[in-house]
Design a protein around this motif. Structure first.
Motif, PDB file in Angstrom:
ATOM      1  N   UNK A 272       0.824  -1.219   0.000  1.00  0.00           N
ATOM      2  CA  UNK A 272       0.000   0.000   0.000  1.00  0.00           C
ATOM      3  C   UNK A 272       0.851   1.257   0.000  1.00  0.00           C
ATOM      4  N   UNK A 273       0.301   2.312  -0.607  1.00  0.00           N
ATOM      5  CA  UNK A 273       1.030   3.578  -0.674  1.00  0.00           C
ATOM      6  C   UNK A 273       0.169   4.755  -0.217  1.00  0.00           C
ATOM      7  N   UNK A 274      -1.007   4.497   0.337  1.00  0.00           N
ATOM      8  CA  UNK A 274      -1.963   5.575   0.597  1.00  0.00           C
ATOM      9  C   UNK A 274      -2.297   5.677   2.083  1.00  0.00           C
ATOM     10  N   UNK A 275      -3.174   6.630   2.393  1.00  0.00           N
ATOM     11  CA  UNK A 275      -3.720   6.842   3.746  1.00  0.00           C
ATOM     12  C   UNK A 275      -2.668   7.270   4.759  1.00  0.00           C
ATOM     13  N   UNK A 276      -1.633   7.951   4.319  1.00  0.00           N
ATOM     14  CA  UNK A 276      -0.568   8.423   5.206  1.00  0.00           C
ATOM     15  C   UNK A 276      -0.681   9.916   5.492  1.00  0.00           C
ATOM     16  N   UNK A 277      -1.524  10.619   4.726  1.00  0.00           N
ATOM     17  CA  UNK A 277      -1.547  12.078   4.800  1.00  0.00           C
ATOM     18  C   UNK A 277      -2.727  12.546   5.649  1.00  0.00           C
ATOM     19  N   UNK A 278      -2.438  13.344   6.650  1.00  0.00           N
ATOM     20  CA  UNK A 278      -3.493  13.980   7.432  1.00  0.00           C
ATOM     21  C   UNK A 278      -2.905  15.232   8.047  1.00  0.00           C
ATOM     22  N   UNK A 279      -3.541  16.363   7.808  1.00  0.00           N
ATOM     23  CA  UNK A 279      -2.961  17.633   8.228  1.00  0.00           C
ATOM     24  C   UNK A 279      -2.830  17.755   9.738  1.00  0.00           C
ATOM     25  N   UNK A 280      -3.728  17.087  10.493  1.00  0.00           N
ATOM     26  CA  UNK A 280      -3.704  17.209  11.949  1.00  0.00           C
ATOM     27  C   UNK A 280      -3.110  15.983  12.641  1.00  0.00           C
ATOM     28  N   UNK A 281      -3.140  14.815  11.986  1.00  0.00           N
ATOM     29  CA  UNK A 281      -2.659  13.585  12.603  1.00  0.00           C
ATOM     30  C   UNK A 281      -1.635  12.892  11.711  1.00  0.00           C
ATOM     31  N   UNK A 282      -0.786  13.674  11.079  1.00  0.00           N
ATOM     32  CA  UNK A 282       0.144  13.128  10.096  1.00  0.00           C
ATOM     33  C   UNK A 282       1.071  12.068  10.652  1.00  0.00           C
ATOM     34  N   UNK A 283       1.637  12.292  11.846  1.00  0.00           N
ATOM     35  CA  UNK A 283       2.583  11.326  12.406  1.00  0.00           C
ATOM     36  C   UNK A 283       1.897   9.989  12.674  1.00  0.00           C
ATOM     37  N   UNK A 284       0.681  10.030  13.207  1.00  0.00           N
ATOM     38  CA  UNK A 284      -0.014   8.785  13.516  1.00  0.00           C
ATOM     39  C   UNK A 284      -0.415   8.056  12.237  1.00  0.00           C
ATOM     40  N   UNK A 285      -0.878   8.779  11.237  1.00  0.00           N
ATOM     41  CA  UNK A 285      -1.266   8.136   9.983  1.00  0.00           C
ATOM     42  C   UNK A 285      -0.075   7.404   9.370  1.00  0.00           C
ATOM     43  N   UNK A 286       1.077   8.040   9.342  1.00  0.00           N
ATOM     44  CA  UNK A 286       2.246   7.377   8.757  1.00  0.00           C
ATOM     45  C   UNK A 286       2.734   6.227   9.632  1.00  0.00           C
ATOM     46  N   UNK A 287       2.515   6.301  10.909  1.00  0.00           N
ATOM     47  CA  UNK A 287       2.932   5.226  11.814  1.00  0.00           C
ATOM     48  C   UNK A 287       2.290   3.902  11.423  1.00  0.00           C
ATOM     49  N   UNK A 288       1.085   3.942  10.874  1.00  0.00           N
ATOM     50  CA  UNK A 288       0.365   2.694  10.549  1.00  0.00           C
ATOM     51  C   UNK A 288       0.079   2.543   9.058  1.00  0.00           C
ATOM     52  N   UNK A 289       0.579   3.459   8.208  1.00  0.00           N
ATOM     53  CA  UNK A 289       0.404   3.357   6.763  1.00  0.00           C
ATOM     54  C   UNK A 289       1.699   3.804   6.076  1.00  0.00           C
ATOM     55  N   UNK A 290       2.158   3.036   5.121  1.00  0.00           N
ATOM     56  CA  UNK A 290       3.379   3.392   4.398  1.00  0.00           C
ATOM     57  C   UNK A 290       3.119   4.540   3.425  1.00  0.00           C
ATOM     58  N   UNK A 291       4.013   5.516   3.429  1.00  0.00           N
ATOM     59  CA  UNK A 291       4.032   6.511   2.368  1.00  0.00           C
ATOM     60  C   UNK A 291       4.555   5.847   1.092  1.00  0.00           C
TER      61      UNK A 291
END
Length: 355
Positions: A272-291
């Motif tokens: 997967x390459x998606x679901x990593x971007x979030x303006x307010x929770x960016x660190x957490x989104x990337x923690x569980x989703x690959x950029x």
């Protein structure tokens, strides 16, 4: 080790572990329930991060809007790598794949053909219009001929009860530990797997492997009844030394190197390459989703002969993304910036390829 978990609710459930299986639990469980944990928790250090000009417009994507890339089709020139695995892979959309093996067996991974299960689909529709464009799906004949259905984890965009109710109990279901309680009561054959457990379907060996993620299941909005009580992971499908790797939802961690060490190099990697971007929770989104760049690094660590990305698309939910194809736009940019040895093969939803 195979343990008969029981036939409760008329379903036949086996718990499958091996001598090298891994089960890791959280240390503190206030309610007395054991809850699963990632192998490598804690703050992450990522090998590479795109920091500027991450979404340049490319003529490989034909989009209704270019910035951000939305409602697109990939039209770049590609060459199918010579792997001689005999596997045919069709991307149905989001996280769902239909795989046919050289021995004639057919597998469906994380089938979600419509929206989220009720009541979440209803709540999202009322509250925020959080629905997807539904993908073209397998024919009834294809579904009736399935040998096995594999699930990576219990999140709504990967597990939909209406799909298994329609498909029925003819295939064998392979799921993470503690997953079977979420199945309907209709004589399903369910194998619950620990990390690094294996089981055969005809001539294909299925290995359940770690991912860096979590699990939760909502009964009503904002009321979570699962919270890591079911395991999560990915899959390796192996036939005569050829291996297809499906990562499941995952963040980047040491587990990719562990999987390569356990099974050897991978031929085709579905990452997967998606679901990593979030303006307010960016660190957490990337923690569980690959950029996209995390996925490229992981593909190199797995020694993949080819990588197929997923998670974006016109039939995605665009969860944690700028647009339907922003993640692919970033991937096409980063593969040119990094000295990666893994070639890409890009599928539009519904397309298939034989390696």
């Amino acid at each position: 080790m195979v343990a008969i978990k029981g036939c409760a609710n008329n379903n036949q459930v086996q718990r499958i572990e091996a001598t090298d299986s891994i089960i890791k639990y959280k240390d503190n469980n206030d309610d007395g329930h054991q809850r699963f944990a990632n192998l490598y928790p804690g703050k992450k250090s990522y090998p590479v991060t795109c920091s500027e000009n991450c979404y340049p417009i490319t003529n490989e994507l034909l989009c209704q809007t270019d910035s951000p890339a939305d409602n697109c089709q990939f039209e770049g020139e590609q060459v199918v790598p010579t792997i001689d695995s005999g596997f045919t892979i069709q991307w149905l959309g989001h996280a769902s794949f239909y795989i046919q093996s050289p021995d004639g067996s057919s597998f469906l991974i994380d089938p979600v053909s419509q929206q989220f299960d009720w009541p979440v689909n209803w709540a999202f529709r009322i509250d925020s219009g959080f629905n997807r464009n539904e993908p073209n799906w397998l024919s009834t004949a294809q579904e009736q001929q399935l040998d096995a259905i594999l699930y990576s984890h219990i999140h709504y965009d990967h597990f939909n009860k209406s799909d298994i109710e329609r498909i029925g109990n003819s295939p064998t279901y392979f799921v993470p530990l503690n997953f079977a309680d979420h199945f309907p009561n209709d004589e399903y054959r369910i194998n619950e797997m620990a990390w690094y457990a294996s089981e055969k379907v005809n001539e294909v060996t299925l290995h359940f492997v770690p991912a860096h993620h979590f699990s939760s299941r909502i009964w009503v909005p904002k009321l979570y009844e699962d919270n890591d009580k079911t395991l999560w992971g990915g899959w390796v499908l192996e036939h005569k030394g050829k291996r297809i790797f499906y990562a499941g939802d995952t963040g980047y961690s040491q587990h990719f190197k562990d999987i390569q060490k356990q099974y050897g190099d991978m031929d085709v990697c579905l990452i997967p390459i998606a679901s990593y971007f979030h303006s307010e929770q960016g660190d957490w989104y990337r923690y569980v989703h690959t950029t996209p760049e995390d996925a490229l690094v992981a593909a190199d660590e797995l020694n993949c002969k080819v990588m197929i990305p997923w998670g974006y698309g016109n039939a995605s939910w665009k969860m944690g993304d700028l647009s339907s194809h922003s993640a692919l736009q970033r991937l096409l940019h980063m593969v040119k910036q990094l000295d990666t040895k893994t070639p890409l093969y890009i599928l539009n939803e519904g397309e298939q390829v034989q390696f």
